[in-house]
Motif scaffolding. Structure first.
Motif, short mmCIF file in Angstrom:
data_model
loop_
_atom_site.label_atom_id
_atom_site.label_comp_id
_atom_site.label_asym_id
_atom_site.label_seq_id
_atom_site.Cartn_x
_atom_site.Cartn_y
_atom_site.Cartn_z
N THR A 10 0.81 -1.22 0.17
CA THR A 10 -0.31 -0.05 0.03
C THR A 10 0.94 1.12 0.03
O THR A 10 1.98 1.23 0.62
N ALA A 11 0.42 2.28 -0.53
CA ALA A 11 1.04 3.65 -0.65
C ALA A 11 0.27 4.73 -0.36
O ALA A 11 -1.13 4.61 -1.06
N PHE A 17 -4.21 9.91 -6.48
CA PHE A 17 -3.98 8.44 -6.59
C PHE A 17 -2.66 8.27 -7.31
O PHE A 17 -1.89 7.46 -7.09
N GLU A 18 -2.40 8.91 -8.67
CA GLU A 18 -1.39 8.78 -9.42
C GLU A 18 0.00 8.93 -8.60
O GLU A 18 1.11 8.29 -8.84
N GLY A 19 -0.08 9.93 -7.75
CA GLY A 19 1.13 10.23 -6.78
C GLY A 19 1.37 9.03 -5.98
O GLY A 19 2.45 8.42 -5.70
N ASP A 42 -7.15 -1.76 -5.30
CA ASP A 42 -7.86 -0.98 -4.43
C ASP A 42 -7.35 0.54 -4.56
O ASP A 42 -6.16 1.04 -4.51
N GLN A 43 -8.25 1.59 -4.18
CA GLN A 43 -8.07 2.84 -4.15
C GLN A 43 -9.11 3.40 -2.98
O GLN A 43 -10.33 3.19 -2.99
N THR A 44 -8.58 4.16 -2.06
CA THR A 44 -9.34 4.85 -1.02
C THR A 44 -8.60 6.31 -0.74
O THR A 44 -7.82 6.36 -1.07
N GLN A 56 -4.85 6.82 -0.89
CA GLN A 56 -4.02 5.62 -0.83
C GLN A 56 -4.50 4.50 -1.95
O GLN A 56 -5.83 4.46 -2.35
N VAL A 57 -3.49 3.70 -2.31
CA VAL A 57 -3.80 2.42 -3.01
C VAL A 57 -3.16 1.26 -2.71
O VAL A 57 -2.16 1.42 -2.13
#
Length: 66
Positions: A10-11, A17-19, A42-44, A56-57
């Motif tokens: 996770t990052a 989101f791209e960052g 996943d994206q949050t 966060q992805v």
């Protein structure tokens, strides 16, 4: 023939989101050799007072084993 492994990371980013994706791939590439691809699983977002504070992805990162 090659064999690959997939690992989940996770990052986060304060910008987009791209960052977050870029941060995750850069960090994975610094630690793992032969990173060959990634899938955004996943994206949050974290929201505070109606404003997005972090993106966060969750990434599935593929790397080829030596």
């Amino acid at each position: 023939m090659s064999v690959a492994r997939v690992t989940t990371i996770t990052a986060r980013s304060a910008d987009s989101f791209e960052g977050a994706i870029r941060e995750g791939i850069e960090r994975a590439s610094a630690t793992l050799r032969n990173v060959s691809g990634a899938w955004v699983k996943d994206q949050t977002v974290e929201i505070e007072d109606g404003v997005i504070r972090t993106w966060q992805v969750t990434l599935e990162v593929t790397f080829v084993l030596e």
